[in-house]
Each structure stands twice: as structure tokens, then as C-alpha cells.
Design an enzyme around this catalytic site. Structure first.
Site, short mmCIF file in Angstrom:
data_model
loop_
_atom_site.label_atom_id
_atom_site.label_comp_id
_atom_site.label_asym_id
_atom_site.label_seq_id
_atom_site.Cartn_x
_atom_site.Cartn_y
_atom_site.Cartn_z
N HIS A 199 25.66 43.82 1.29
CA HIS A 199 24.74 43.46 2.58
C HIS A 199 23.62 42.46 2.45
O HIS A 199 23.30 41.85 3.46
CB HIS A 199 24.02 44.91 3.19
CG HIS A 199 25.44 45.48 3.76
ND1 HIS A 199 25.79 46.45 3.32
CD2 HIS A 199 25.87 45.21 5.09
CE1 HIS A 199 26.84 47.02 4.00
NE2 HIS A 199 26.86 46.15 5.29
N ARG A 343 26.51 48.38 17.43
CA ARG A 343 27.44 49.43 16.36
C ARG A 343 26.06 50.33 16.14
O ARG A 343 24.77 50.07 15.78
CB ARG A 343 27.57 48.70 15.44
CG ARG A 343 28.01 49.68 14.12
CD ARG A 343 28.65 48.94 12.82
NE ARG A 343 27.72 48.63 12.04
CZ ARG A 343 27.79 47.87 10.93
NH1 ARG A 343 29.02 47.61 10.60
NH2 ARG A 343 26.71 47.28 10.06
N GLU A 444 37.63 50.18 9.52
CA GLU A 444 37.24 49.64 8.39
C GLU A 444 37.63 50.67 7.06
O GLU A 444 37.03 50.37 6.15
CB GLU A 444 35.65 49.12 8.34
CG GLU A 444 34.77 50.23 8.70
CD GLU A 444 33.38 49.73 8.71
OE1 GLU A 444 32.88 49.12 8.49
OE2 GLU A 444 32.66 50.74 9.55
N ASN A 467 35.26 43.73 5.62
CA ASN A 467 34.39 43.98 4.36
C ASN A 467 34.62 45.26 3.70
O ASN A 467 34.73 45.50 2.60
CB ASN A 467 32.91 43.71 4.52
CG ASN A 467 32.48 42.60 5.27
OD1 ASN A 467 33.03 41.58 5.30
ND2 ASN A 467 31.32 42.48 6.11
N ASP A 468 34.56 46.17 4.68
CA ASP A 468 34.88 47.54 3.98
C ASP A 468 36.18 47.82 4.13
O ASP A 468 36.89 48.55 2.92
CB ASP A 468 34.34 48.70 4.97
CG ASP A 468 32.81 48.71 4.74
OD1 ASP A 468 32.54 48.89 3.50
OD2 ASP A 468 31.92 48.86 5.71
N CYS A 515 34.97 41.46 12.97
CA CYS A 515 33.74 41.28 12.77
C CYS A 515 33.26 41.28 11.17
O CYS A 515 32.33 41.02 10.92
CB CYS A 515 32.79 42.31 13.32
SG CYS A 515 32.90 44.04 12.82
C1 PEP Z 1 32.73 45.28 7.73
O1 PEP Z 1 32.59 46.48 6.94
O2 PEP Z 1 33.33 44.29 7.70
C2 PEP Z 1 31.36 45.21 8.61
C3 PEP Z 1 31.45 44.18 9.26
O3 PEP Z 1 30.35 46.20 8.76
P1 PEP Z 1 29.43 46.11 7.33
O4 PEP Z 1 29.59 44.66 6.67
O5 PEP Z 1 28.10 45.93 7.91
O6 PEP Z 1 29.66 47.08 6.62
MG MG Z 2 31.28 47.99 7.40
#
Ligand code: PEP
Ligand code: MG
Length: 587
Positions: A199, A343, A444, A467-468, A515
Site C-alpha cells: 500500500h 469503499r 479480491e 492486488n489482493d 480497480c
Molecule cells: C486490490 O486489492 O486490488 C485493491 C484495489 O485494494 P487494495 O489495494 O486497497 O487492497
Molecule cells: Mg484489496
């Protein structure tokens, strides 16, 4: 500071995390481990111990007052107010008297006596069921750590104290470290830990700060008087670059500048492909300040508002309903006529908050632990406050609510039921909000992806958090540099799950966006759009490049891309196909 030619150049390799090239003096950000000594002192020495305590308190007062006025000058009185709370802790006679009493009754040295008293206070306040007192925990912790540092003669650094433009070199950075940094002062980040989707890196990319992570032992190899050049494209760091290297980079920067000019030349052109089909590009944001850059790049609304950033900016307090409402409302109004997907709080994992998580014991696997919707469903007071603030903001624009880290239908239904309850409470109070607010889930977690057909019946929209999703699907911690090479978006398992979720959303006729960072990656954006994503949401800074790229595609090329990618089984070859597709269109 000027470039030191006396020292030889050293090149260090890491992971390219945030693009761009930057150079400047090094700021080595190291936290010393706080090891509080414990020993007995004789009664004759206790007066001296008391004096040491007194001078540490005076020194602490001086530091906090200086910090307060520096922050007030730079960011305003509102931001500086946190330090008033710290000064109040320092003035608390109970803390001081109890420390002296403890020393006299136990015979322990002053640092240990103070440490015991402060920990007792922290434990006591953490357990109280009162938000005001819970917030005081962070203040006491911050001030007591500062006092201990002063008693032990150690210096403590925080990024809020960086007052000059420099390249920040650290073992690792947390999202609150980056949130606390005044953006103009970080020219670049170089860290030993981290990965492309940690992050702190996502925040660096959003602020266009070049970053290289996973640079082994960089904090030991760089000193304060070194000059650093960071290449966030290639993941390379030069310590005391030679004149030849500096000249080479001048050319590279010039070329990138030229390319950016070309891309920005199309920033106001419509989002339509070469064969006239529209596409939607929205922004991932963390605060209302991001609206300025959104306007600059012509973003189509906010596809992901990471509300936890509103909390992480102040690790020592929890924003109340009014503060949150004002933050959400400002963003929602600024983005009109476009919409904002808000979110709900995604705290936990690598996003730890001093107060929210203060009562929790340390977890072995924070990313698989008490995070996001799991935290909210067990902390209904915080959840209620946030939902009220979001719902109230919905009266001022176009808002959608999205729940993060949904892992089952049951969890989604619990979150929706609580939202309904909170909406009912607001309605009974006669407070205005959007009664038809769309509600969606982040996809995710692999279980949510596999159950996406079921979840779609209960959602107005999906947003895929790649990402997750990748970290959980491949069992690769997204913040761990040692296994960064295994975090492979081209792994066919990732491609299959993405295609599946998008197709389920289409089958159930709900909107689906992406996203995660892949949405703003020029290798992946065309594929995601080709698979049927209704919109792509990304760091505002990359929107112009993705627009430029998609404007040079047609349905026929995109169909061919999907065919080629899904016919291949080797991740490396898939990567080549995706890269070729975009490089051919960006030259
Ligand atoms: C993700 O997990 O892709 C996401 C957009 O959320 P974050 O990166 O804040 O976990
Ligand atoms: Mg995430």
C-alpha cells in the site's frame, strides 16, 4: 547538496515499483529498536534519576512544540492540533507522579518505572468503551516513546520531520509513513522491503513519486551524505552516480518527457476506441486533494475511494462521523456529475492504525487476518459511524458503497443487513440520503471469485481487486520482496479467474470494474477491457497513458489479443504477447 564526485558510483538493484527518475540527497530513515533497560537503583541515586526524568520531559516538550509550529506553517493549524493533545499528555501530573512513586516503591530505574506506568495507562484506556479515551491511547503511546527516546539518548525519526527535498531510504515504509509525509519533500523512495502492490507503494505511485523496493540492505549501504539517483522504470538505484550516468539519465528523462507530452496531448480527447466504442476510465483516490489531478487527467469519476487513508493520515485518532462526512461530501461534490465508489474501511494487513487496532494482539498473518469487512463486522460502532457518514454524503452527489474483502455470501449479507439497519436509523432521524444507493462487493478473494455467480444476485456491481486477488490466489504475500518474482499476474490461473468473474457479472447483468493495479498497467488494461470490464479504475497519473493506448485499439485487435493470450499456457510468453500489444501502440 551537490553531487559528490569523490565517492565511487555504486549500483543497487531492486523491484521497479513506481515509475519515474529522480535524484537528490539521501535521507536514511531508520527506527532504532527501543530496548528499555531494567535495573535497581540505590535510594541515594533516586534524586538524580528524577532529574533525568525532568530533563527528558523538558526536551520532549521542546521537540513537540517545534514540530507543532513546523506542521502549522506547512499544513495549517488543523493538522497541527494533534500536537496540542501530545502536550496535554506531557502535562498530566498523574503520569509524572506515578512514575516517581513507582521508582521509589520498586527501586527500579526511571526509564523502566516510566515504561511500566505508561503501559498500564495504555492498557487501561484501550479497554474503555469510549472513543475519546481510545483516541488518547495513541497520544500516550507517541509521547511516552518520545520521552523514552530522550531518556535513553536515542533520536527518533518520523517522516513528518523531513523538511527538505530528498530521496528517502528505509527498511520499509507503512502507509501511515507515506500519508504523513509532505509530498514535495520525497523525491523518491527506496526500501529494503515491499513489493509493487504494497500500500505504501500504491500511494507513492498515486503521488508520482518514483520508487524502487526490495533493495537488499540499502539502509546499510547508503549514508546521509550520499547522493542518490532512482530509476523507478528499471528498478535500479545509483549511489553517487558518475557524470556519465547522470548524463545518460538526462537523455532518458528527456525521452520520457517527450512521450508524456505526446500522451498529454490527447488528454482532452474522448474515451473511444479507434472503431468508435466508448470506454470508461476512473480514478483510485485516497483523499479529496486527489481531485485536482483527476481534473488534470480528465478522469471519469472515482472507481475506488480508499477511505482508510482518511484514517491513516491521523494514526493517533479516529475521525468522528462529522469529520468523515465532510471528507466524503467534499469528494462527492467535487466529482459531480460523475460518481464515487466509496469503499468501506479496509484496515489491517499492511494498513495498521494505532487506535483502531490498539486492542488487538499482533497477528502471525495480518493479510489473512483481521482486516477490512472482518474488522468492521466485529467493530460495529466504527462501522456504523462510517456508514452514516457515507450515507449522509450520498445526498450531495452520486455515491456507490462497496465492501472490501468479501469472502462469502453470508458476509456480504451481514454487511448489507447492517447497512440497511443504519439507513433505517438515519431515516428515523429524518436525515437525507440516497435511498437507492447502489451496493457492491470487491472481488479480491478467490472464494468470492468462485462464488461470483451467487454474489452477483446480491450486488449492484462488482469491482475486481487484482492486488489482493493475485496474492490470495497464488499464496504470495503482496508486500514480501523475497517472493516478489512469484507474484505473477500472467499466471494462467489469474487470467482464468479474471475471465470467469467478468463473465459472471455479464451473465447476471451487473456492472463490473477492475480497480487493482492491473487496471492501470498498459500490459493489462487492453485485456481487461477486451474481456468485458465496464470500467477500469487506476491511479490518476496513469489515466492519460491508458487513454492513449485504448484509443489505438479496435474490437478486432482486442478479440485477437484475447484469443492469443488464452491459447498460451506459459506465463512468460503471455507477458510477451501483452507487452507487444501495447508497445506497438505506444510508439
Ligand atoms: C486490490 O486489492 O486490488 C485493491 C484495489 O485494494 P487494495 O489495494 O486497497 O487492497
Ligand atoms: Mg484489496
Amino acid at each position: 547538496m551537490s553531487v559528490s564526485h569523490a565517492k565511487p558510483e555504486m549500483m543497487l538493484r531492486g523491484i521497479a515499483a513506481s515509475p519515474g527518475v529522480a535524484q537528490g540527497p539521501a535521507f536514511v530513515f531508520l527506527q532504532q529498536a527501543l530496548d528499555v533497560p531494567c535495573y535497581q537503583v540505590s535510594p541515594e541515586k533516586m534524586h538524580e534519576e528524577g532529574k533525568r526524568f525532568e530533563s527528558a520531559l523538558l526536551e520532549t516538550r521542546k521537540q513537540i512544540s517545534q514540530l507543532r509550529s513546523a506542521i502549522a506553517d506547512r499544513l495549517g493549524e488543523g493538522e497541527a492540533a494533534i500536537f496540542d493533545a501530545h502536550l496535554l499528555v506531557l502535562d498530566d501530573p498523574a503520569l509524572i507522579d506515578e512514575t516517581l512513586k513507582t521508582m521509589h516503591s520498586t527501586g527500579f530505574n526511571i526509564e523502566h518505572s516510566f515504561h511500566m506506568v505508561a503501559e498500564r495507562y495504555i492498557a487501561f484506556f484501550s479497554k474503555l468503551d469510549d472513543e475519546y479515551f481510545k483516541e488518547r491511547v495513541g497520544d500516550i503511546r507517541d509521547v511516552s516513546v518520545r520521552i523514552l527516546h530522550n531518556m535513553l539518548g536515542l533520536s527518533r525519526r518520523t517522516l513528518a520531520e523531513v523538511t527538505e527535498s530528498c530521496v528517502i531510504i528505509a527498511e520499509d515504509l507503512t502507509p501511515s509513513d507515506t500519508a504523513n509525509l509532505h509530498s514535495g519533500h520525497a523525491l523518491a523512495f527506496v526500501t529494503e522491503g515491499g513489493n509493487r502492490t504494497s500500500h505504501a507503494v500504491i500511494m507513492a505511485r498515486a503521488s508520482k513519486i518514483p520508487s524502487v523496493v526490495g533493495v537488499a540492505s540499502v539502509t546499510e549501504q547508503v549514508t546521509r551524505d550520499d547522493y542518490i539517483l532512482v530509476d523507478g522504470y528499471e528498478g535500479v538505484v545509483y549511489v553517487n552516480p558518475s557524470p556519465v550516468t547522470l548524463e545518460r539519465y538526462q537523455k532518458i528523462q528527456y525521452k520520457h518527457g517527450e512521450f508524456q507530452e505526446k500522451v498529454f496531448g490527447e488528454v482532452t480527447l474522448p474515451n473511444v476506441t479507434a472503431d468508435g466504442v466508448p470506454f470508461k476510465l476512473s480514478a483510485n483516490v485516497g483523499s479529496v486533494e486527489d481531485v485536482q489531478i483527476m481534473a488534470h487527467v480528465h478522469a471519469g469519476g472515482v472507481g475506488l475511494f480508499r477511505t482508510e487513508n482518511v484514517f491513516l493520515k491521523h494514526p493517533n485518532r479516529v475521525p468522528d462521523e462529522e469529520t468523515q462526512f465532510q471528507a466524503y461530501k467534499s469528494l462527492v461534490e467535487a466529482v459531480l456529475p460523475d460518481r464515487v465508489i466509496v469503499r468501506t474501511l479496509d484496515i489491517g494487513g499492511d494498513k495498521q492504525h494505532g487506535i483502531l487496532m490498539s486492542g488487538e494482539s499482533k497477528e502471525q498473518n495480518p493479510f489473512m487476518g483481521f482486516r477490512a469487512i472482518r474488522f468492521c463486522l466485529e467493530n460495529k460502532d466504527y462501522f456504523r459511524t462510517q456508514l452514516r457518514a457515507i450515507l449522509r454524503a450520498s445526498a450531495f452527489g452520486r455515491v456507490k458503497i462497496m465492501f472490501p474483502m468479501i469472502s462469502s455470501l453470508d458476509e456480504l449479507l451481514q454487511a448489507k443487513a447492517f447497512l440497511k439497519q443504519v439507513a433505517g436509523e438515519l431515516e428515523a432521524e429524518g436525515v437525507d440520503f440516497d435511498k437507492n444507493i447502489p451496493v457492491g462487493a470487491m472481488i479480491e478473494i478467490p472464494s468470492a471469485a468462485i462464488a461470483s455467480e451467487l454474489l452477483a444476485d446480491q450486488c449492484d456491481f462488482f469491482s475486481i481487486g487484482t492486488n489482493d486477488l493475485i496474492q490470495y490466489l497464488l499464496a504470495v504475500d503482496r508486500g514480501n520482496e523475497r517472493i516478489a518474482h512469484l507474484y505473477e499476474p500472467c499466471n494462467p490461473a489469474v487470467l482464468y479467474i479474471l475471465r470467469y468473474v467478468i463473465s459472471m457479472a455479464k451473465r447476471k447483468k451487473i456492472e463490473v470494474s477492475v480497480c487493482g493495479e492491473l487496471a492501470g498497467d498498459p500490459s493489462f488494461a487492453p485485456l481487461l477491457y477486451a474481456l468485458g470490464a465496464d470500467s477500469l479504475s487506476m491511479a490518476p497519473a496513469v489515466i492519460p497513458e491508458i487513454r492513449y493506448l485504448l484509443r489505438r485499439t479496435t474490437r478486432a485487435d482486442l478479440d485477437a489479443l484475447v484469443k492469443d493470450v488464452y491459447a498460451e499456457t506459459d506465463a512468460r510468453k503471455i507477458g510477451e504477447i501483452l507487452r507487444n500489444f501495447y508497445t506497438m501502440r505506444l510508439i
